[in-house]
Motif scaffolding. Structure first.
Motif, short mmCIF file in Angstrom:
data_model
loop_
_atom_site.label_atom_id
_atom_site.label_comp_id
_atom_site.label_asym_id
_atom_site.label_seq_id
_atom_site.Cartn_x
_atom_site.Cartn_y
_atom_site.Cartn_z
N PHE A 88 24.09 33.57 1.76
CA PHE A 88 25.30 33.41 2.58
C PHE A 88 26.07 32.16 2.17
CE2 PHE A 88 26.79 30.98 6.36
CZ PHE A 88 27.88 31.76 6.71
N LEU A 89 25.33 31.06 1.98
CA LEU A 89 25.99 29.80 1.60
C LEU A 89 26.68 29.94 0.25
CD1 LEU A 89 23.28 27.37 2.95
CD2 LEU A 89 25.69 27.39 3.64
N TYR A 90 25.99 30.58 -0.70
CA TYR A 90 26.62 30.77 -2.00
C TYR A 90 27.91 31.58 -1.84
CZ TYR A 90 27.51 31.72 -6.85
OH TYR A 90 28.13 31.78 -8.08
N ASP A 91 27.83 32.63 -1.05
CA ASP A 91 28.98 33.52 -0.88
C ASP A 91 30.17 32.81 -0.25
OD1 ASP A 91 30.53 35.84 -0.74
OD2 ASP A 91 29.72 36.37 1.23
N ILE A 92 29.94 32.10 0.85
CA ILE A 92 31.10 31.51 1.53
C ILE A 92 31.70 30.36 0.74
CG2 ILE A 92 30.43 32.23 3.85
CD1 ILE A 92 29.63 29.21 4.24
N TYR A 93 30.91 29.77 -0.18
CA TYR A 93 31.49 28.73 -1.02
C TYR A 93 32.00 29.32 -2.34
CZ TYR A 93 30.13 25.17 2.29
OH TYR A 93 30.03 24.40 3.43
N HIS A 94 32.04 30.64 -2.43
CA HIS A 94 32.67 31.29 -3.56
C HIS A 94 33.65 32.35 -3.07
CE1 HIS A 94 29.45 29.05 -5.47
NE2 HIS A 94 30.19 29.09 -6.54
N ARG A 95 33.35 33.61 -3.30
CA ARG A 95 34.36 34.63 -3.00
C ARG A 95 34.50 34.99 -1.52
NH1 ARG A 95 36.58 37.90 -6.49
NH2 ARG A 95 36.17 39.75 -5.26
N GLY A 96 33.47 34.71 -0.74
CA GLY A 96 33.56 35.03 0.67
C GLY A 96 33.51 36.54 0.93
N ALA A 101 34.39 41.73 3.83
CA ALA A 101 33.78 42.96 4.32
C ALA A 101 33.96 43.11 5.84
CB ALA A 101 32.30 43.00 3.96
N GLY A 102 34.53 42.08 6.46
CA GLY A 102 34.79 42.16 7.90
C GLY A 102 33.56 41.94 8.76
N ILE A 103 32.53 41.37 8.19
CA ILE A 103 31.30 41.17 8.96
C ILE A 103 31.34 39.89 9.78
CG2 ILE A 103 28.79 40.81 8.74
CD1 ILE A 103 28.95 42.69 6.26
N ILE A 104 31.85 38.82 9.18
CA ILE A 104 32.01 37.56 9.93
C ILE A 104 33.49 37.19 9.91
CG2 ILE A 104 31.33 35.14 10.11
CD1 ILE A 104 28.81 35.74 8.62
N PRO A 105 34.05 36.88 11.09
CA PRO A 105 35.47 36.52 11.13
C PRO A 105 35.72 35.23 10.33
CG PRO A 105 34.60 36.86 13.36
CD PRO A 105 33.44 36.90 12.42
N GLU A 106 36.80 35.24 9.56
CA GLU A 106 37.11 34.12 8.68
C GLU A 106 37.13 32.78 9.41
OE1 GLU A 106 40.51 34.30 5.65
OE2 GLU A 106 41.23 32.81 7.06
N HIS A 107 37.73 32.75 10.60
CA HIS A 107 37.91 31.44 11.24
C HIS A 107 36.57 30.81 11.63
CE1 HIS A 107 37.67 33.87 14.95
NE2 HIS A 107 37.21 32.77 15.50
N LEU A 108 35.54 31.65 11.88
CA LEU A 108 34.24 31.07 12.23
C LEU A 108 33.66 30.28 11.05
CD1 LEU A 108 32.37 33.77 14.33
CD2 LEU A 108 33.55 31.71 15.09
N ILE A 109 34.12 30.59 9.86
CA ILE A 109 33.63 29.89 8.68
C ILE A 109 34.60 28.80 8.25
CG2 ILE A 109 33.04 30.15 6.24
CD1 ILE A 109 31.88 32.91 7.07
N TYR A 110 35.82 29.19 7.91
CA TYR A 110 36.75 28.21 7.35
C TYR A 110 37.20 27.15 8.36
CZ TYR A 110 37.03 31.35 3.32
OH TYR A 110 36.73 32.13 2.23
N GLN A 111 37.16 27.48 9.63
CA GLN A 111 37.56 26.48 10.64
C GLN A 111 36.36 25.70 11.14
OE1 GLN A 111 40.61 25.75 11.36
NE2 GLN A 111 41.71 27.49 10.54
N ASN A 112 35.19 26.05 10.67
CA ASN A 112 33.97 25.42 11.16
C ASN A 112 33.85 24.01 10.60
OD1 ASN A 112 31.16 24.81 11.68
ND2 ASN A 112 30.90 27.00 12.01
N GLU A 113 33.54 23.06 11.46
CA GLU A 113 33.44 21.68 10.99
C GLU A 113 32.36 21.50 9.95
OE1 GLU A 113 33.46 18.33 13.38
OE2 GLU A 113 35.02 19.06 14.75
N VAL A 316 23.02 36.28 11.32
CA VAL A 316 21.96 36.20 10.30
C VAL A 316 21.32 37.58 10.02
CG1 VAL A 316 19.84 35.07 9.57
CG2 VAL A 316 21.59 33.75 10.77
N PRO A 317 21.02 38.38 11.05
CA PRO A 317 20.48 39.71 10.73
C PRO A 317 21.45 40.53 9.86
CG PRO A 317 20.12 39.21 13.04
CD PRO A 317 21.01 38.12 12.51
N ASP A 318 22.75 40.38 10.10
CA ASP A 318 23.73 41.07 9.25
C ASP A 318 23.68 40.54 7.83
OD1 ASP A 318 24.84 42.69 11.29
OD2 ASP A 318 26.00 40.97 12.03
N MET A 319 23.45 39.22 7.69
CA MET A 319 23.34 38.63 6.35
C MET A 319 22.17 39.25 5.59
SD MET A 319 23.60 34.56 7.03
CE MET A 319 24.80 33.91 8.20
#
Lengths: 463, 306
Positions: A88-96, A101-113, A316-319
């Motif tokens: 998951f970490l590799y993915d969100i710090y690359h292509r996302g 795929a619509g599994i995790i909303p973008e703002h929960l990641i990119y807006q996360n502190e 996490v189960p979705d991951m």
């Protein structure tokens, strides 16, 4: 225990031993054990719990025991989770892809502190971000283990696993002679192996590894020095390091020595005043860019913390399904997100049955335990939820399993949780054991040491 | 258009600083509208090369002093050829997903007034909406040197109705993000036009200086960079300038300069980017030792003989 059928199978050997020894003698030996702990100075709080760092965490002498079959399941589940979290970490710090795929909303990641934009595109060796994953697990029935939360930054407490075992073996050698308990003392070697495996590709020969601590005033300093000592690596403070020509150097009496891997026990915010908090006195100037340039490996990677964010936990189960194509072996605790209208409505209607937590809180602070709260407390908390719904999640109050625990009046069941420490390098490794925390107050579900929790030795039986 | 640029930042320390570490984002990169023909960055005559090629499209270098030091001369200079692309920035290196630039920072948090700015703009056409937004900001916030500081937020700038290019850019970015449009902050150079309504560069320079010093012995004793005089370099004076870029699906990144109410032309040279002015600071420093820091910056841009 207390079950009409007698103790569960893995506990039978220990039950016989308790019977033979007698409660009075056990209580005496406990005082002995605590005196040893105090002498060697294990007096730190578990990660993020706050509280008095000089306080001794009570030690309960009755081990918590996993059968070989139970452990196989826990172990496979924890390793699976650690692999998924790193993917998951590799993915969100690359292509996302998981966002696309619509599994995790973008703002929960990119807006996360806890998300670090500066980490985008960085290639950590082995694609590992979280090298030590502490997974907090509870048991609610004979079948299932549930994950309460993941710790992907610098989970602490592993020194308890090692010390608790050492003390138990020293005090009750005959007990270990009779029971087939898997050893945990390989942990420092396994950790060192994992750290060496993630050295920068350009590093030839044996990598130079150091443990970076904020210093003696940190509540986990004992653990830092203990682990560095067991691994045979340098324990360094920020002032011992500097960056030159984009590489990291350690000051030694024989001149500067190049560092390849840093097991850092300093939070992201404080590791480099040129990249993060400019008022940090703990940082090493330029460390982050030396890392991004691939000249040194930081364990854990900056930005790894987003994987253990409570808002991310529910995915996490979705991951596991998305990245590994497997069904999750360990389940999550059912969680309602107050950010969602339906979930919030349910939570507000059922506050008296739920535990509500702040998304960014930790250590059992700022949470509402519905069944224990007064009507007024629930009303006030409901207002907080309505004012900032995104910041809250809710979970059912769990019927946590209990483990026999020694008290003044004898043995009784106390609620426990369990944190194994999964190591991720080229391989994923898990030493058979972990930290069992126990709620020493009767009926209490809170095992945090800052709120009256203690620790136990954890046994995994071999077949 | 061919630009010859010399960007000099001089920091003085009294008494000498014990140790200084710098992070430099002083390396322009090629894109369709700009070609870097030659470029060199030096610190006290020592050449510095980029260490990190970030996926956000920037290059970063580190420099640190080995001994106590009372003066830093940071020079970035070279030749850059630009052409007009109507503000569209294509062909930058890096693969960062644009969605990252929806991330809100302290300086770019949208309040009600900022959300109203974007709500008032046309909604049917994104491009027209952003042009409208740029015009609104240009009208509502008067360019006034020295009216704000490096830590002024977008919301505060709009409230006061005065600001410099940093504030204009922050406002533009904040409004875009509030409308779910990825946007980022750009630091660069601008060759002044005869009809430019921007007067002196000093304030903008101060905002860009972003040097943070601290004293090791006394906690965080900050002395902010003080930017003063202009240099006596020959050639027309130029400022480090700031503007915004917004992402539109199907087109890509497009620059908008609310200070001049135009999309960047061939007069603009793009230096580096970030989520806000802090992220896009070309020079970030960490100073050990109790010292007073002062800063002088000059940017000279000359047009080469064609």
């Amino acid at each position: 225990m207390g079950d009409p059928a007698g103790p569960r199978r893995p506990y039978r050997n220990v039950a016989r031993w308790i019977e033979k020894t007698g409660i009075d003698l056990l209580n005496m030996r406990r005082e002995e054990a605590e005196a040893i702990f105090r002498r060697i100075g294990i007096t730190f709080a578990v990660y993020g719990e706050g509280g008095d760092p000089e306080r001794l965490i009570p030690f309960d002498m009755i081990p918590r025991i996993f059968s070989a079959a139970e452990w196989r399941r826990v172990s496979a589940g924890v390793k699976q989770r650690a692999r998924a979290l790193n993917a998951f970490l590799y993915d969100i710090y690359h292509r996302g892809e998981i966002i696309r795929a619509g599994i995790i909303p973008e703002h929960l990641i990119y807006q996360n502190e806890a998300f670090l934009p500066e980490m985008v595109g960085v290639e950590p060796p082995g694609r590992v971000y979280s090298h030590i994953v502490g997974v907090d697990i509870v048991r609610t029935d004979a079948e299932d283990f549930l994950v309460l939360e993941d710790n992907c930054r610098t989970p602490s407490g592993v020194s308890y696993m090692l010390e608790n075992r050492e003390i138990m073996m020293r005090m009750f050698p005959e007990l270990f002679a009779r029971s087939n308990v898997a050893p945990v003392d390989t942990y420092p070697d396994e950790l060192k192996k994992s750290l060496a495996e993630v050295a920068p590709p350009a590093c030839k020969g044996d990598p130079c590894i150091a443990l970076l601590t904020p210093g003696p005033f940190n509540s986990a300093y004992y653990e830092h020095s203990y682990l560095a000592d067991l691994m045979g690596i340098e324990l360094v403070e920020p002032g011992d390091l500097f960056v030159d020509e984009g590489k990291v150097w350690m000051r030694t009496t024989r001149g500067p020595q190049r560092l390849d891997v840093i097991y850092r026990r300093i939070d992201d915010d404080y590791i480099d005043p040129l990249a993060f908090r400019s008022d940090s006195m703990l940082g090493v100037q330029g460390l982050f860019n030396a890392y991004r340039a691939g000249n040194v490996t930081l364990c854990s990677a900056p930005g790894a913390g987003i994987a253990d964010d409570k808002a991310i936990y529910i995915f996490v189960p979705d991951m596991v399904r998305f990245y590994l194509g497997e069904e999750p072996i360990l389940k999550n605790v059912q969680t309602w997100r107050c950010a969602l209208d339906d979930d919030r409505a349910y939570v507000l209607d059922n506050l008296k049955d739920l535990v509500v937590k702040e998304v960014h809180g930790s250590g059992g602070y700022g949470m509402l335990v519905g069944p224990k709260a007064t009507k007024e407390e629930r009303r006030v908390y409901a207002e907080r939820i309505k004012a900032d719904p995104d910041n809250f999640i809710a979970q059912p109050t769990l019927n946590l399993s209990t483990s026999p625990t020694l008290g003044e009046e004898g043995l009784s069941g106390r609620h426990v949780d369990f944190r194994p420490y999964c190591l991720v390098g080229a391989d994923t490794r898990l030493v058979p054991g972990g930290l069992t925390r126990v709620a020493l107050t009767k009926g209490s579900l809170v095992v945090n040491s800052s709120q009256g929790g203690g620790v136990k030795d954890t046994w995994v039986l071999s077949e | 258009m061919e630009h010859r640029i010399r960007h000099l930042s001089t920091y003085s320390y009294d008494p000498a600083a014990l140790r200084i570490a710098l992070r430099l984002k002083l390396f322009p990169v090629d894109h369709e509208g700009q070609q870097v023909e030659s470029w060199k960055v030096t610190v006290n005559d020592e050449e510095v090369s980029p260490l990190v090629f970030s996926d956000l499209g920037d290059r970063e270098a580190l420099w640190s002093s080995h001994e106590a030091i009372d003066r830093l001369d940071i020079v970035a200079e070279g030749k850059i050829v630009t052409r007009d692309t109507a503000g569209v920035v294509r062909g930058l290196p890096g693969n960062a997903p644009p969605g990252i630039f929806r991330r809100v920072t302290d300086l770019t948090e949208a309040d009600k007034a900022i959300r109203a700015l974007i709500a008032d703009a046309r909604q049917d056409d994104r491009l027209a909406m952003l042009h409208g937004l740029m015009g609104q900001i240009n009208e509502r916030v008067t360019y006034l040197t020295g009216s704000t500081s490096a830590s002024t937020s977008a919301a505060d700038a709009l409230k006061s109705g005065k600001g410099v290019c940093q504030d204009h850019a922050h406002l533009f970015i904040a409004a875009c993000r509030a409308a779910d449009i990825p946007a980022r902050y750009i630091t660069g150079y601008l060759k002044p036009d005869a009809d430019s309504d921007i007067e002196a560069p000093a304030a903008a320079l101060q905002a860009q200086g972003q040097s943070q010093s601290q004293s090791q012995s006394q906690g965080s004793d900050k002395s902010d960079g003080q930017s003063q005089s202009q240099s006596q370099e020959s050639g027309p004076l130029l400022e480090t300038h700031a503007w915004g870029e917004a992402w539109i699906d199907g087109i890509g990144w497009i620059g908008f300069d609310p200070s001049n109410n135009v999309c960047p032309t061939e007069n603009y040279v793009r230096l580096c980017s970030g989520l806000d002015a802090v992220g896009a600071a070309p020079i970030r420093g960490n100073v050990l030792g109790e010292t007073k820091e002062s800063l002088e910056v000059s940017v000279a841009i000359g047009q080469s003989q064609q």
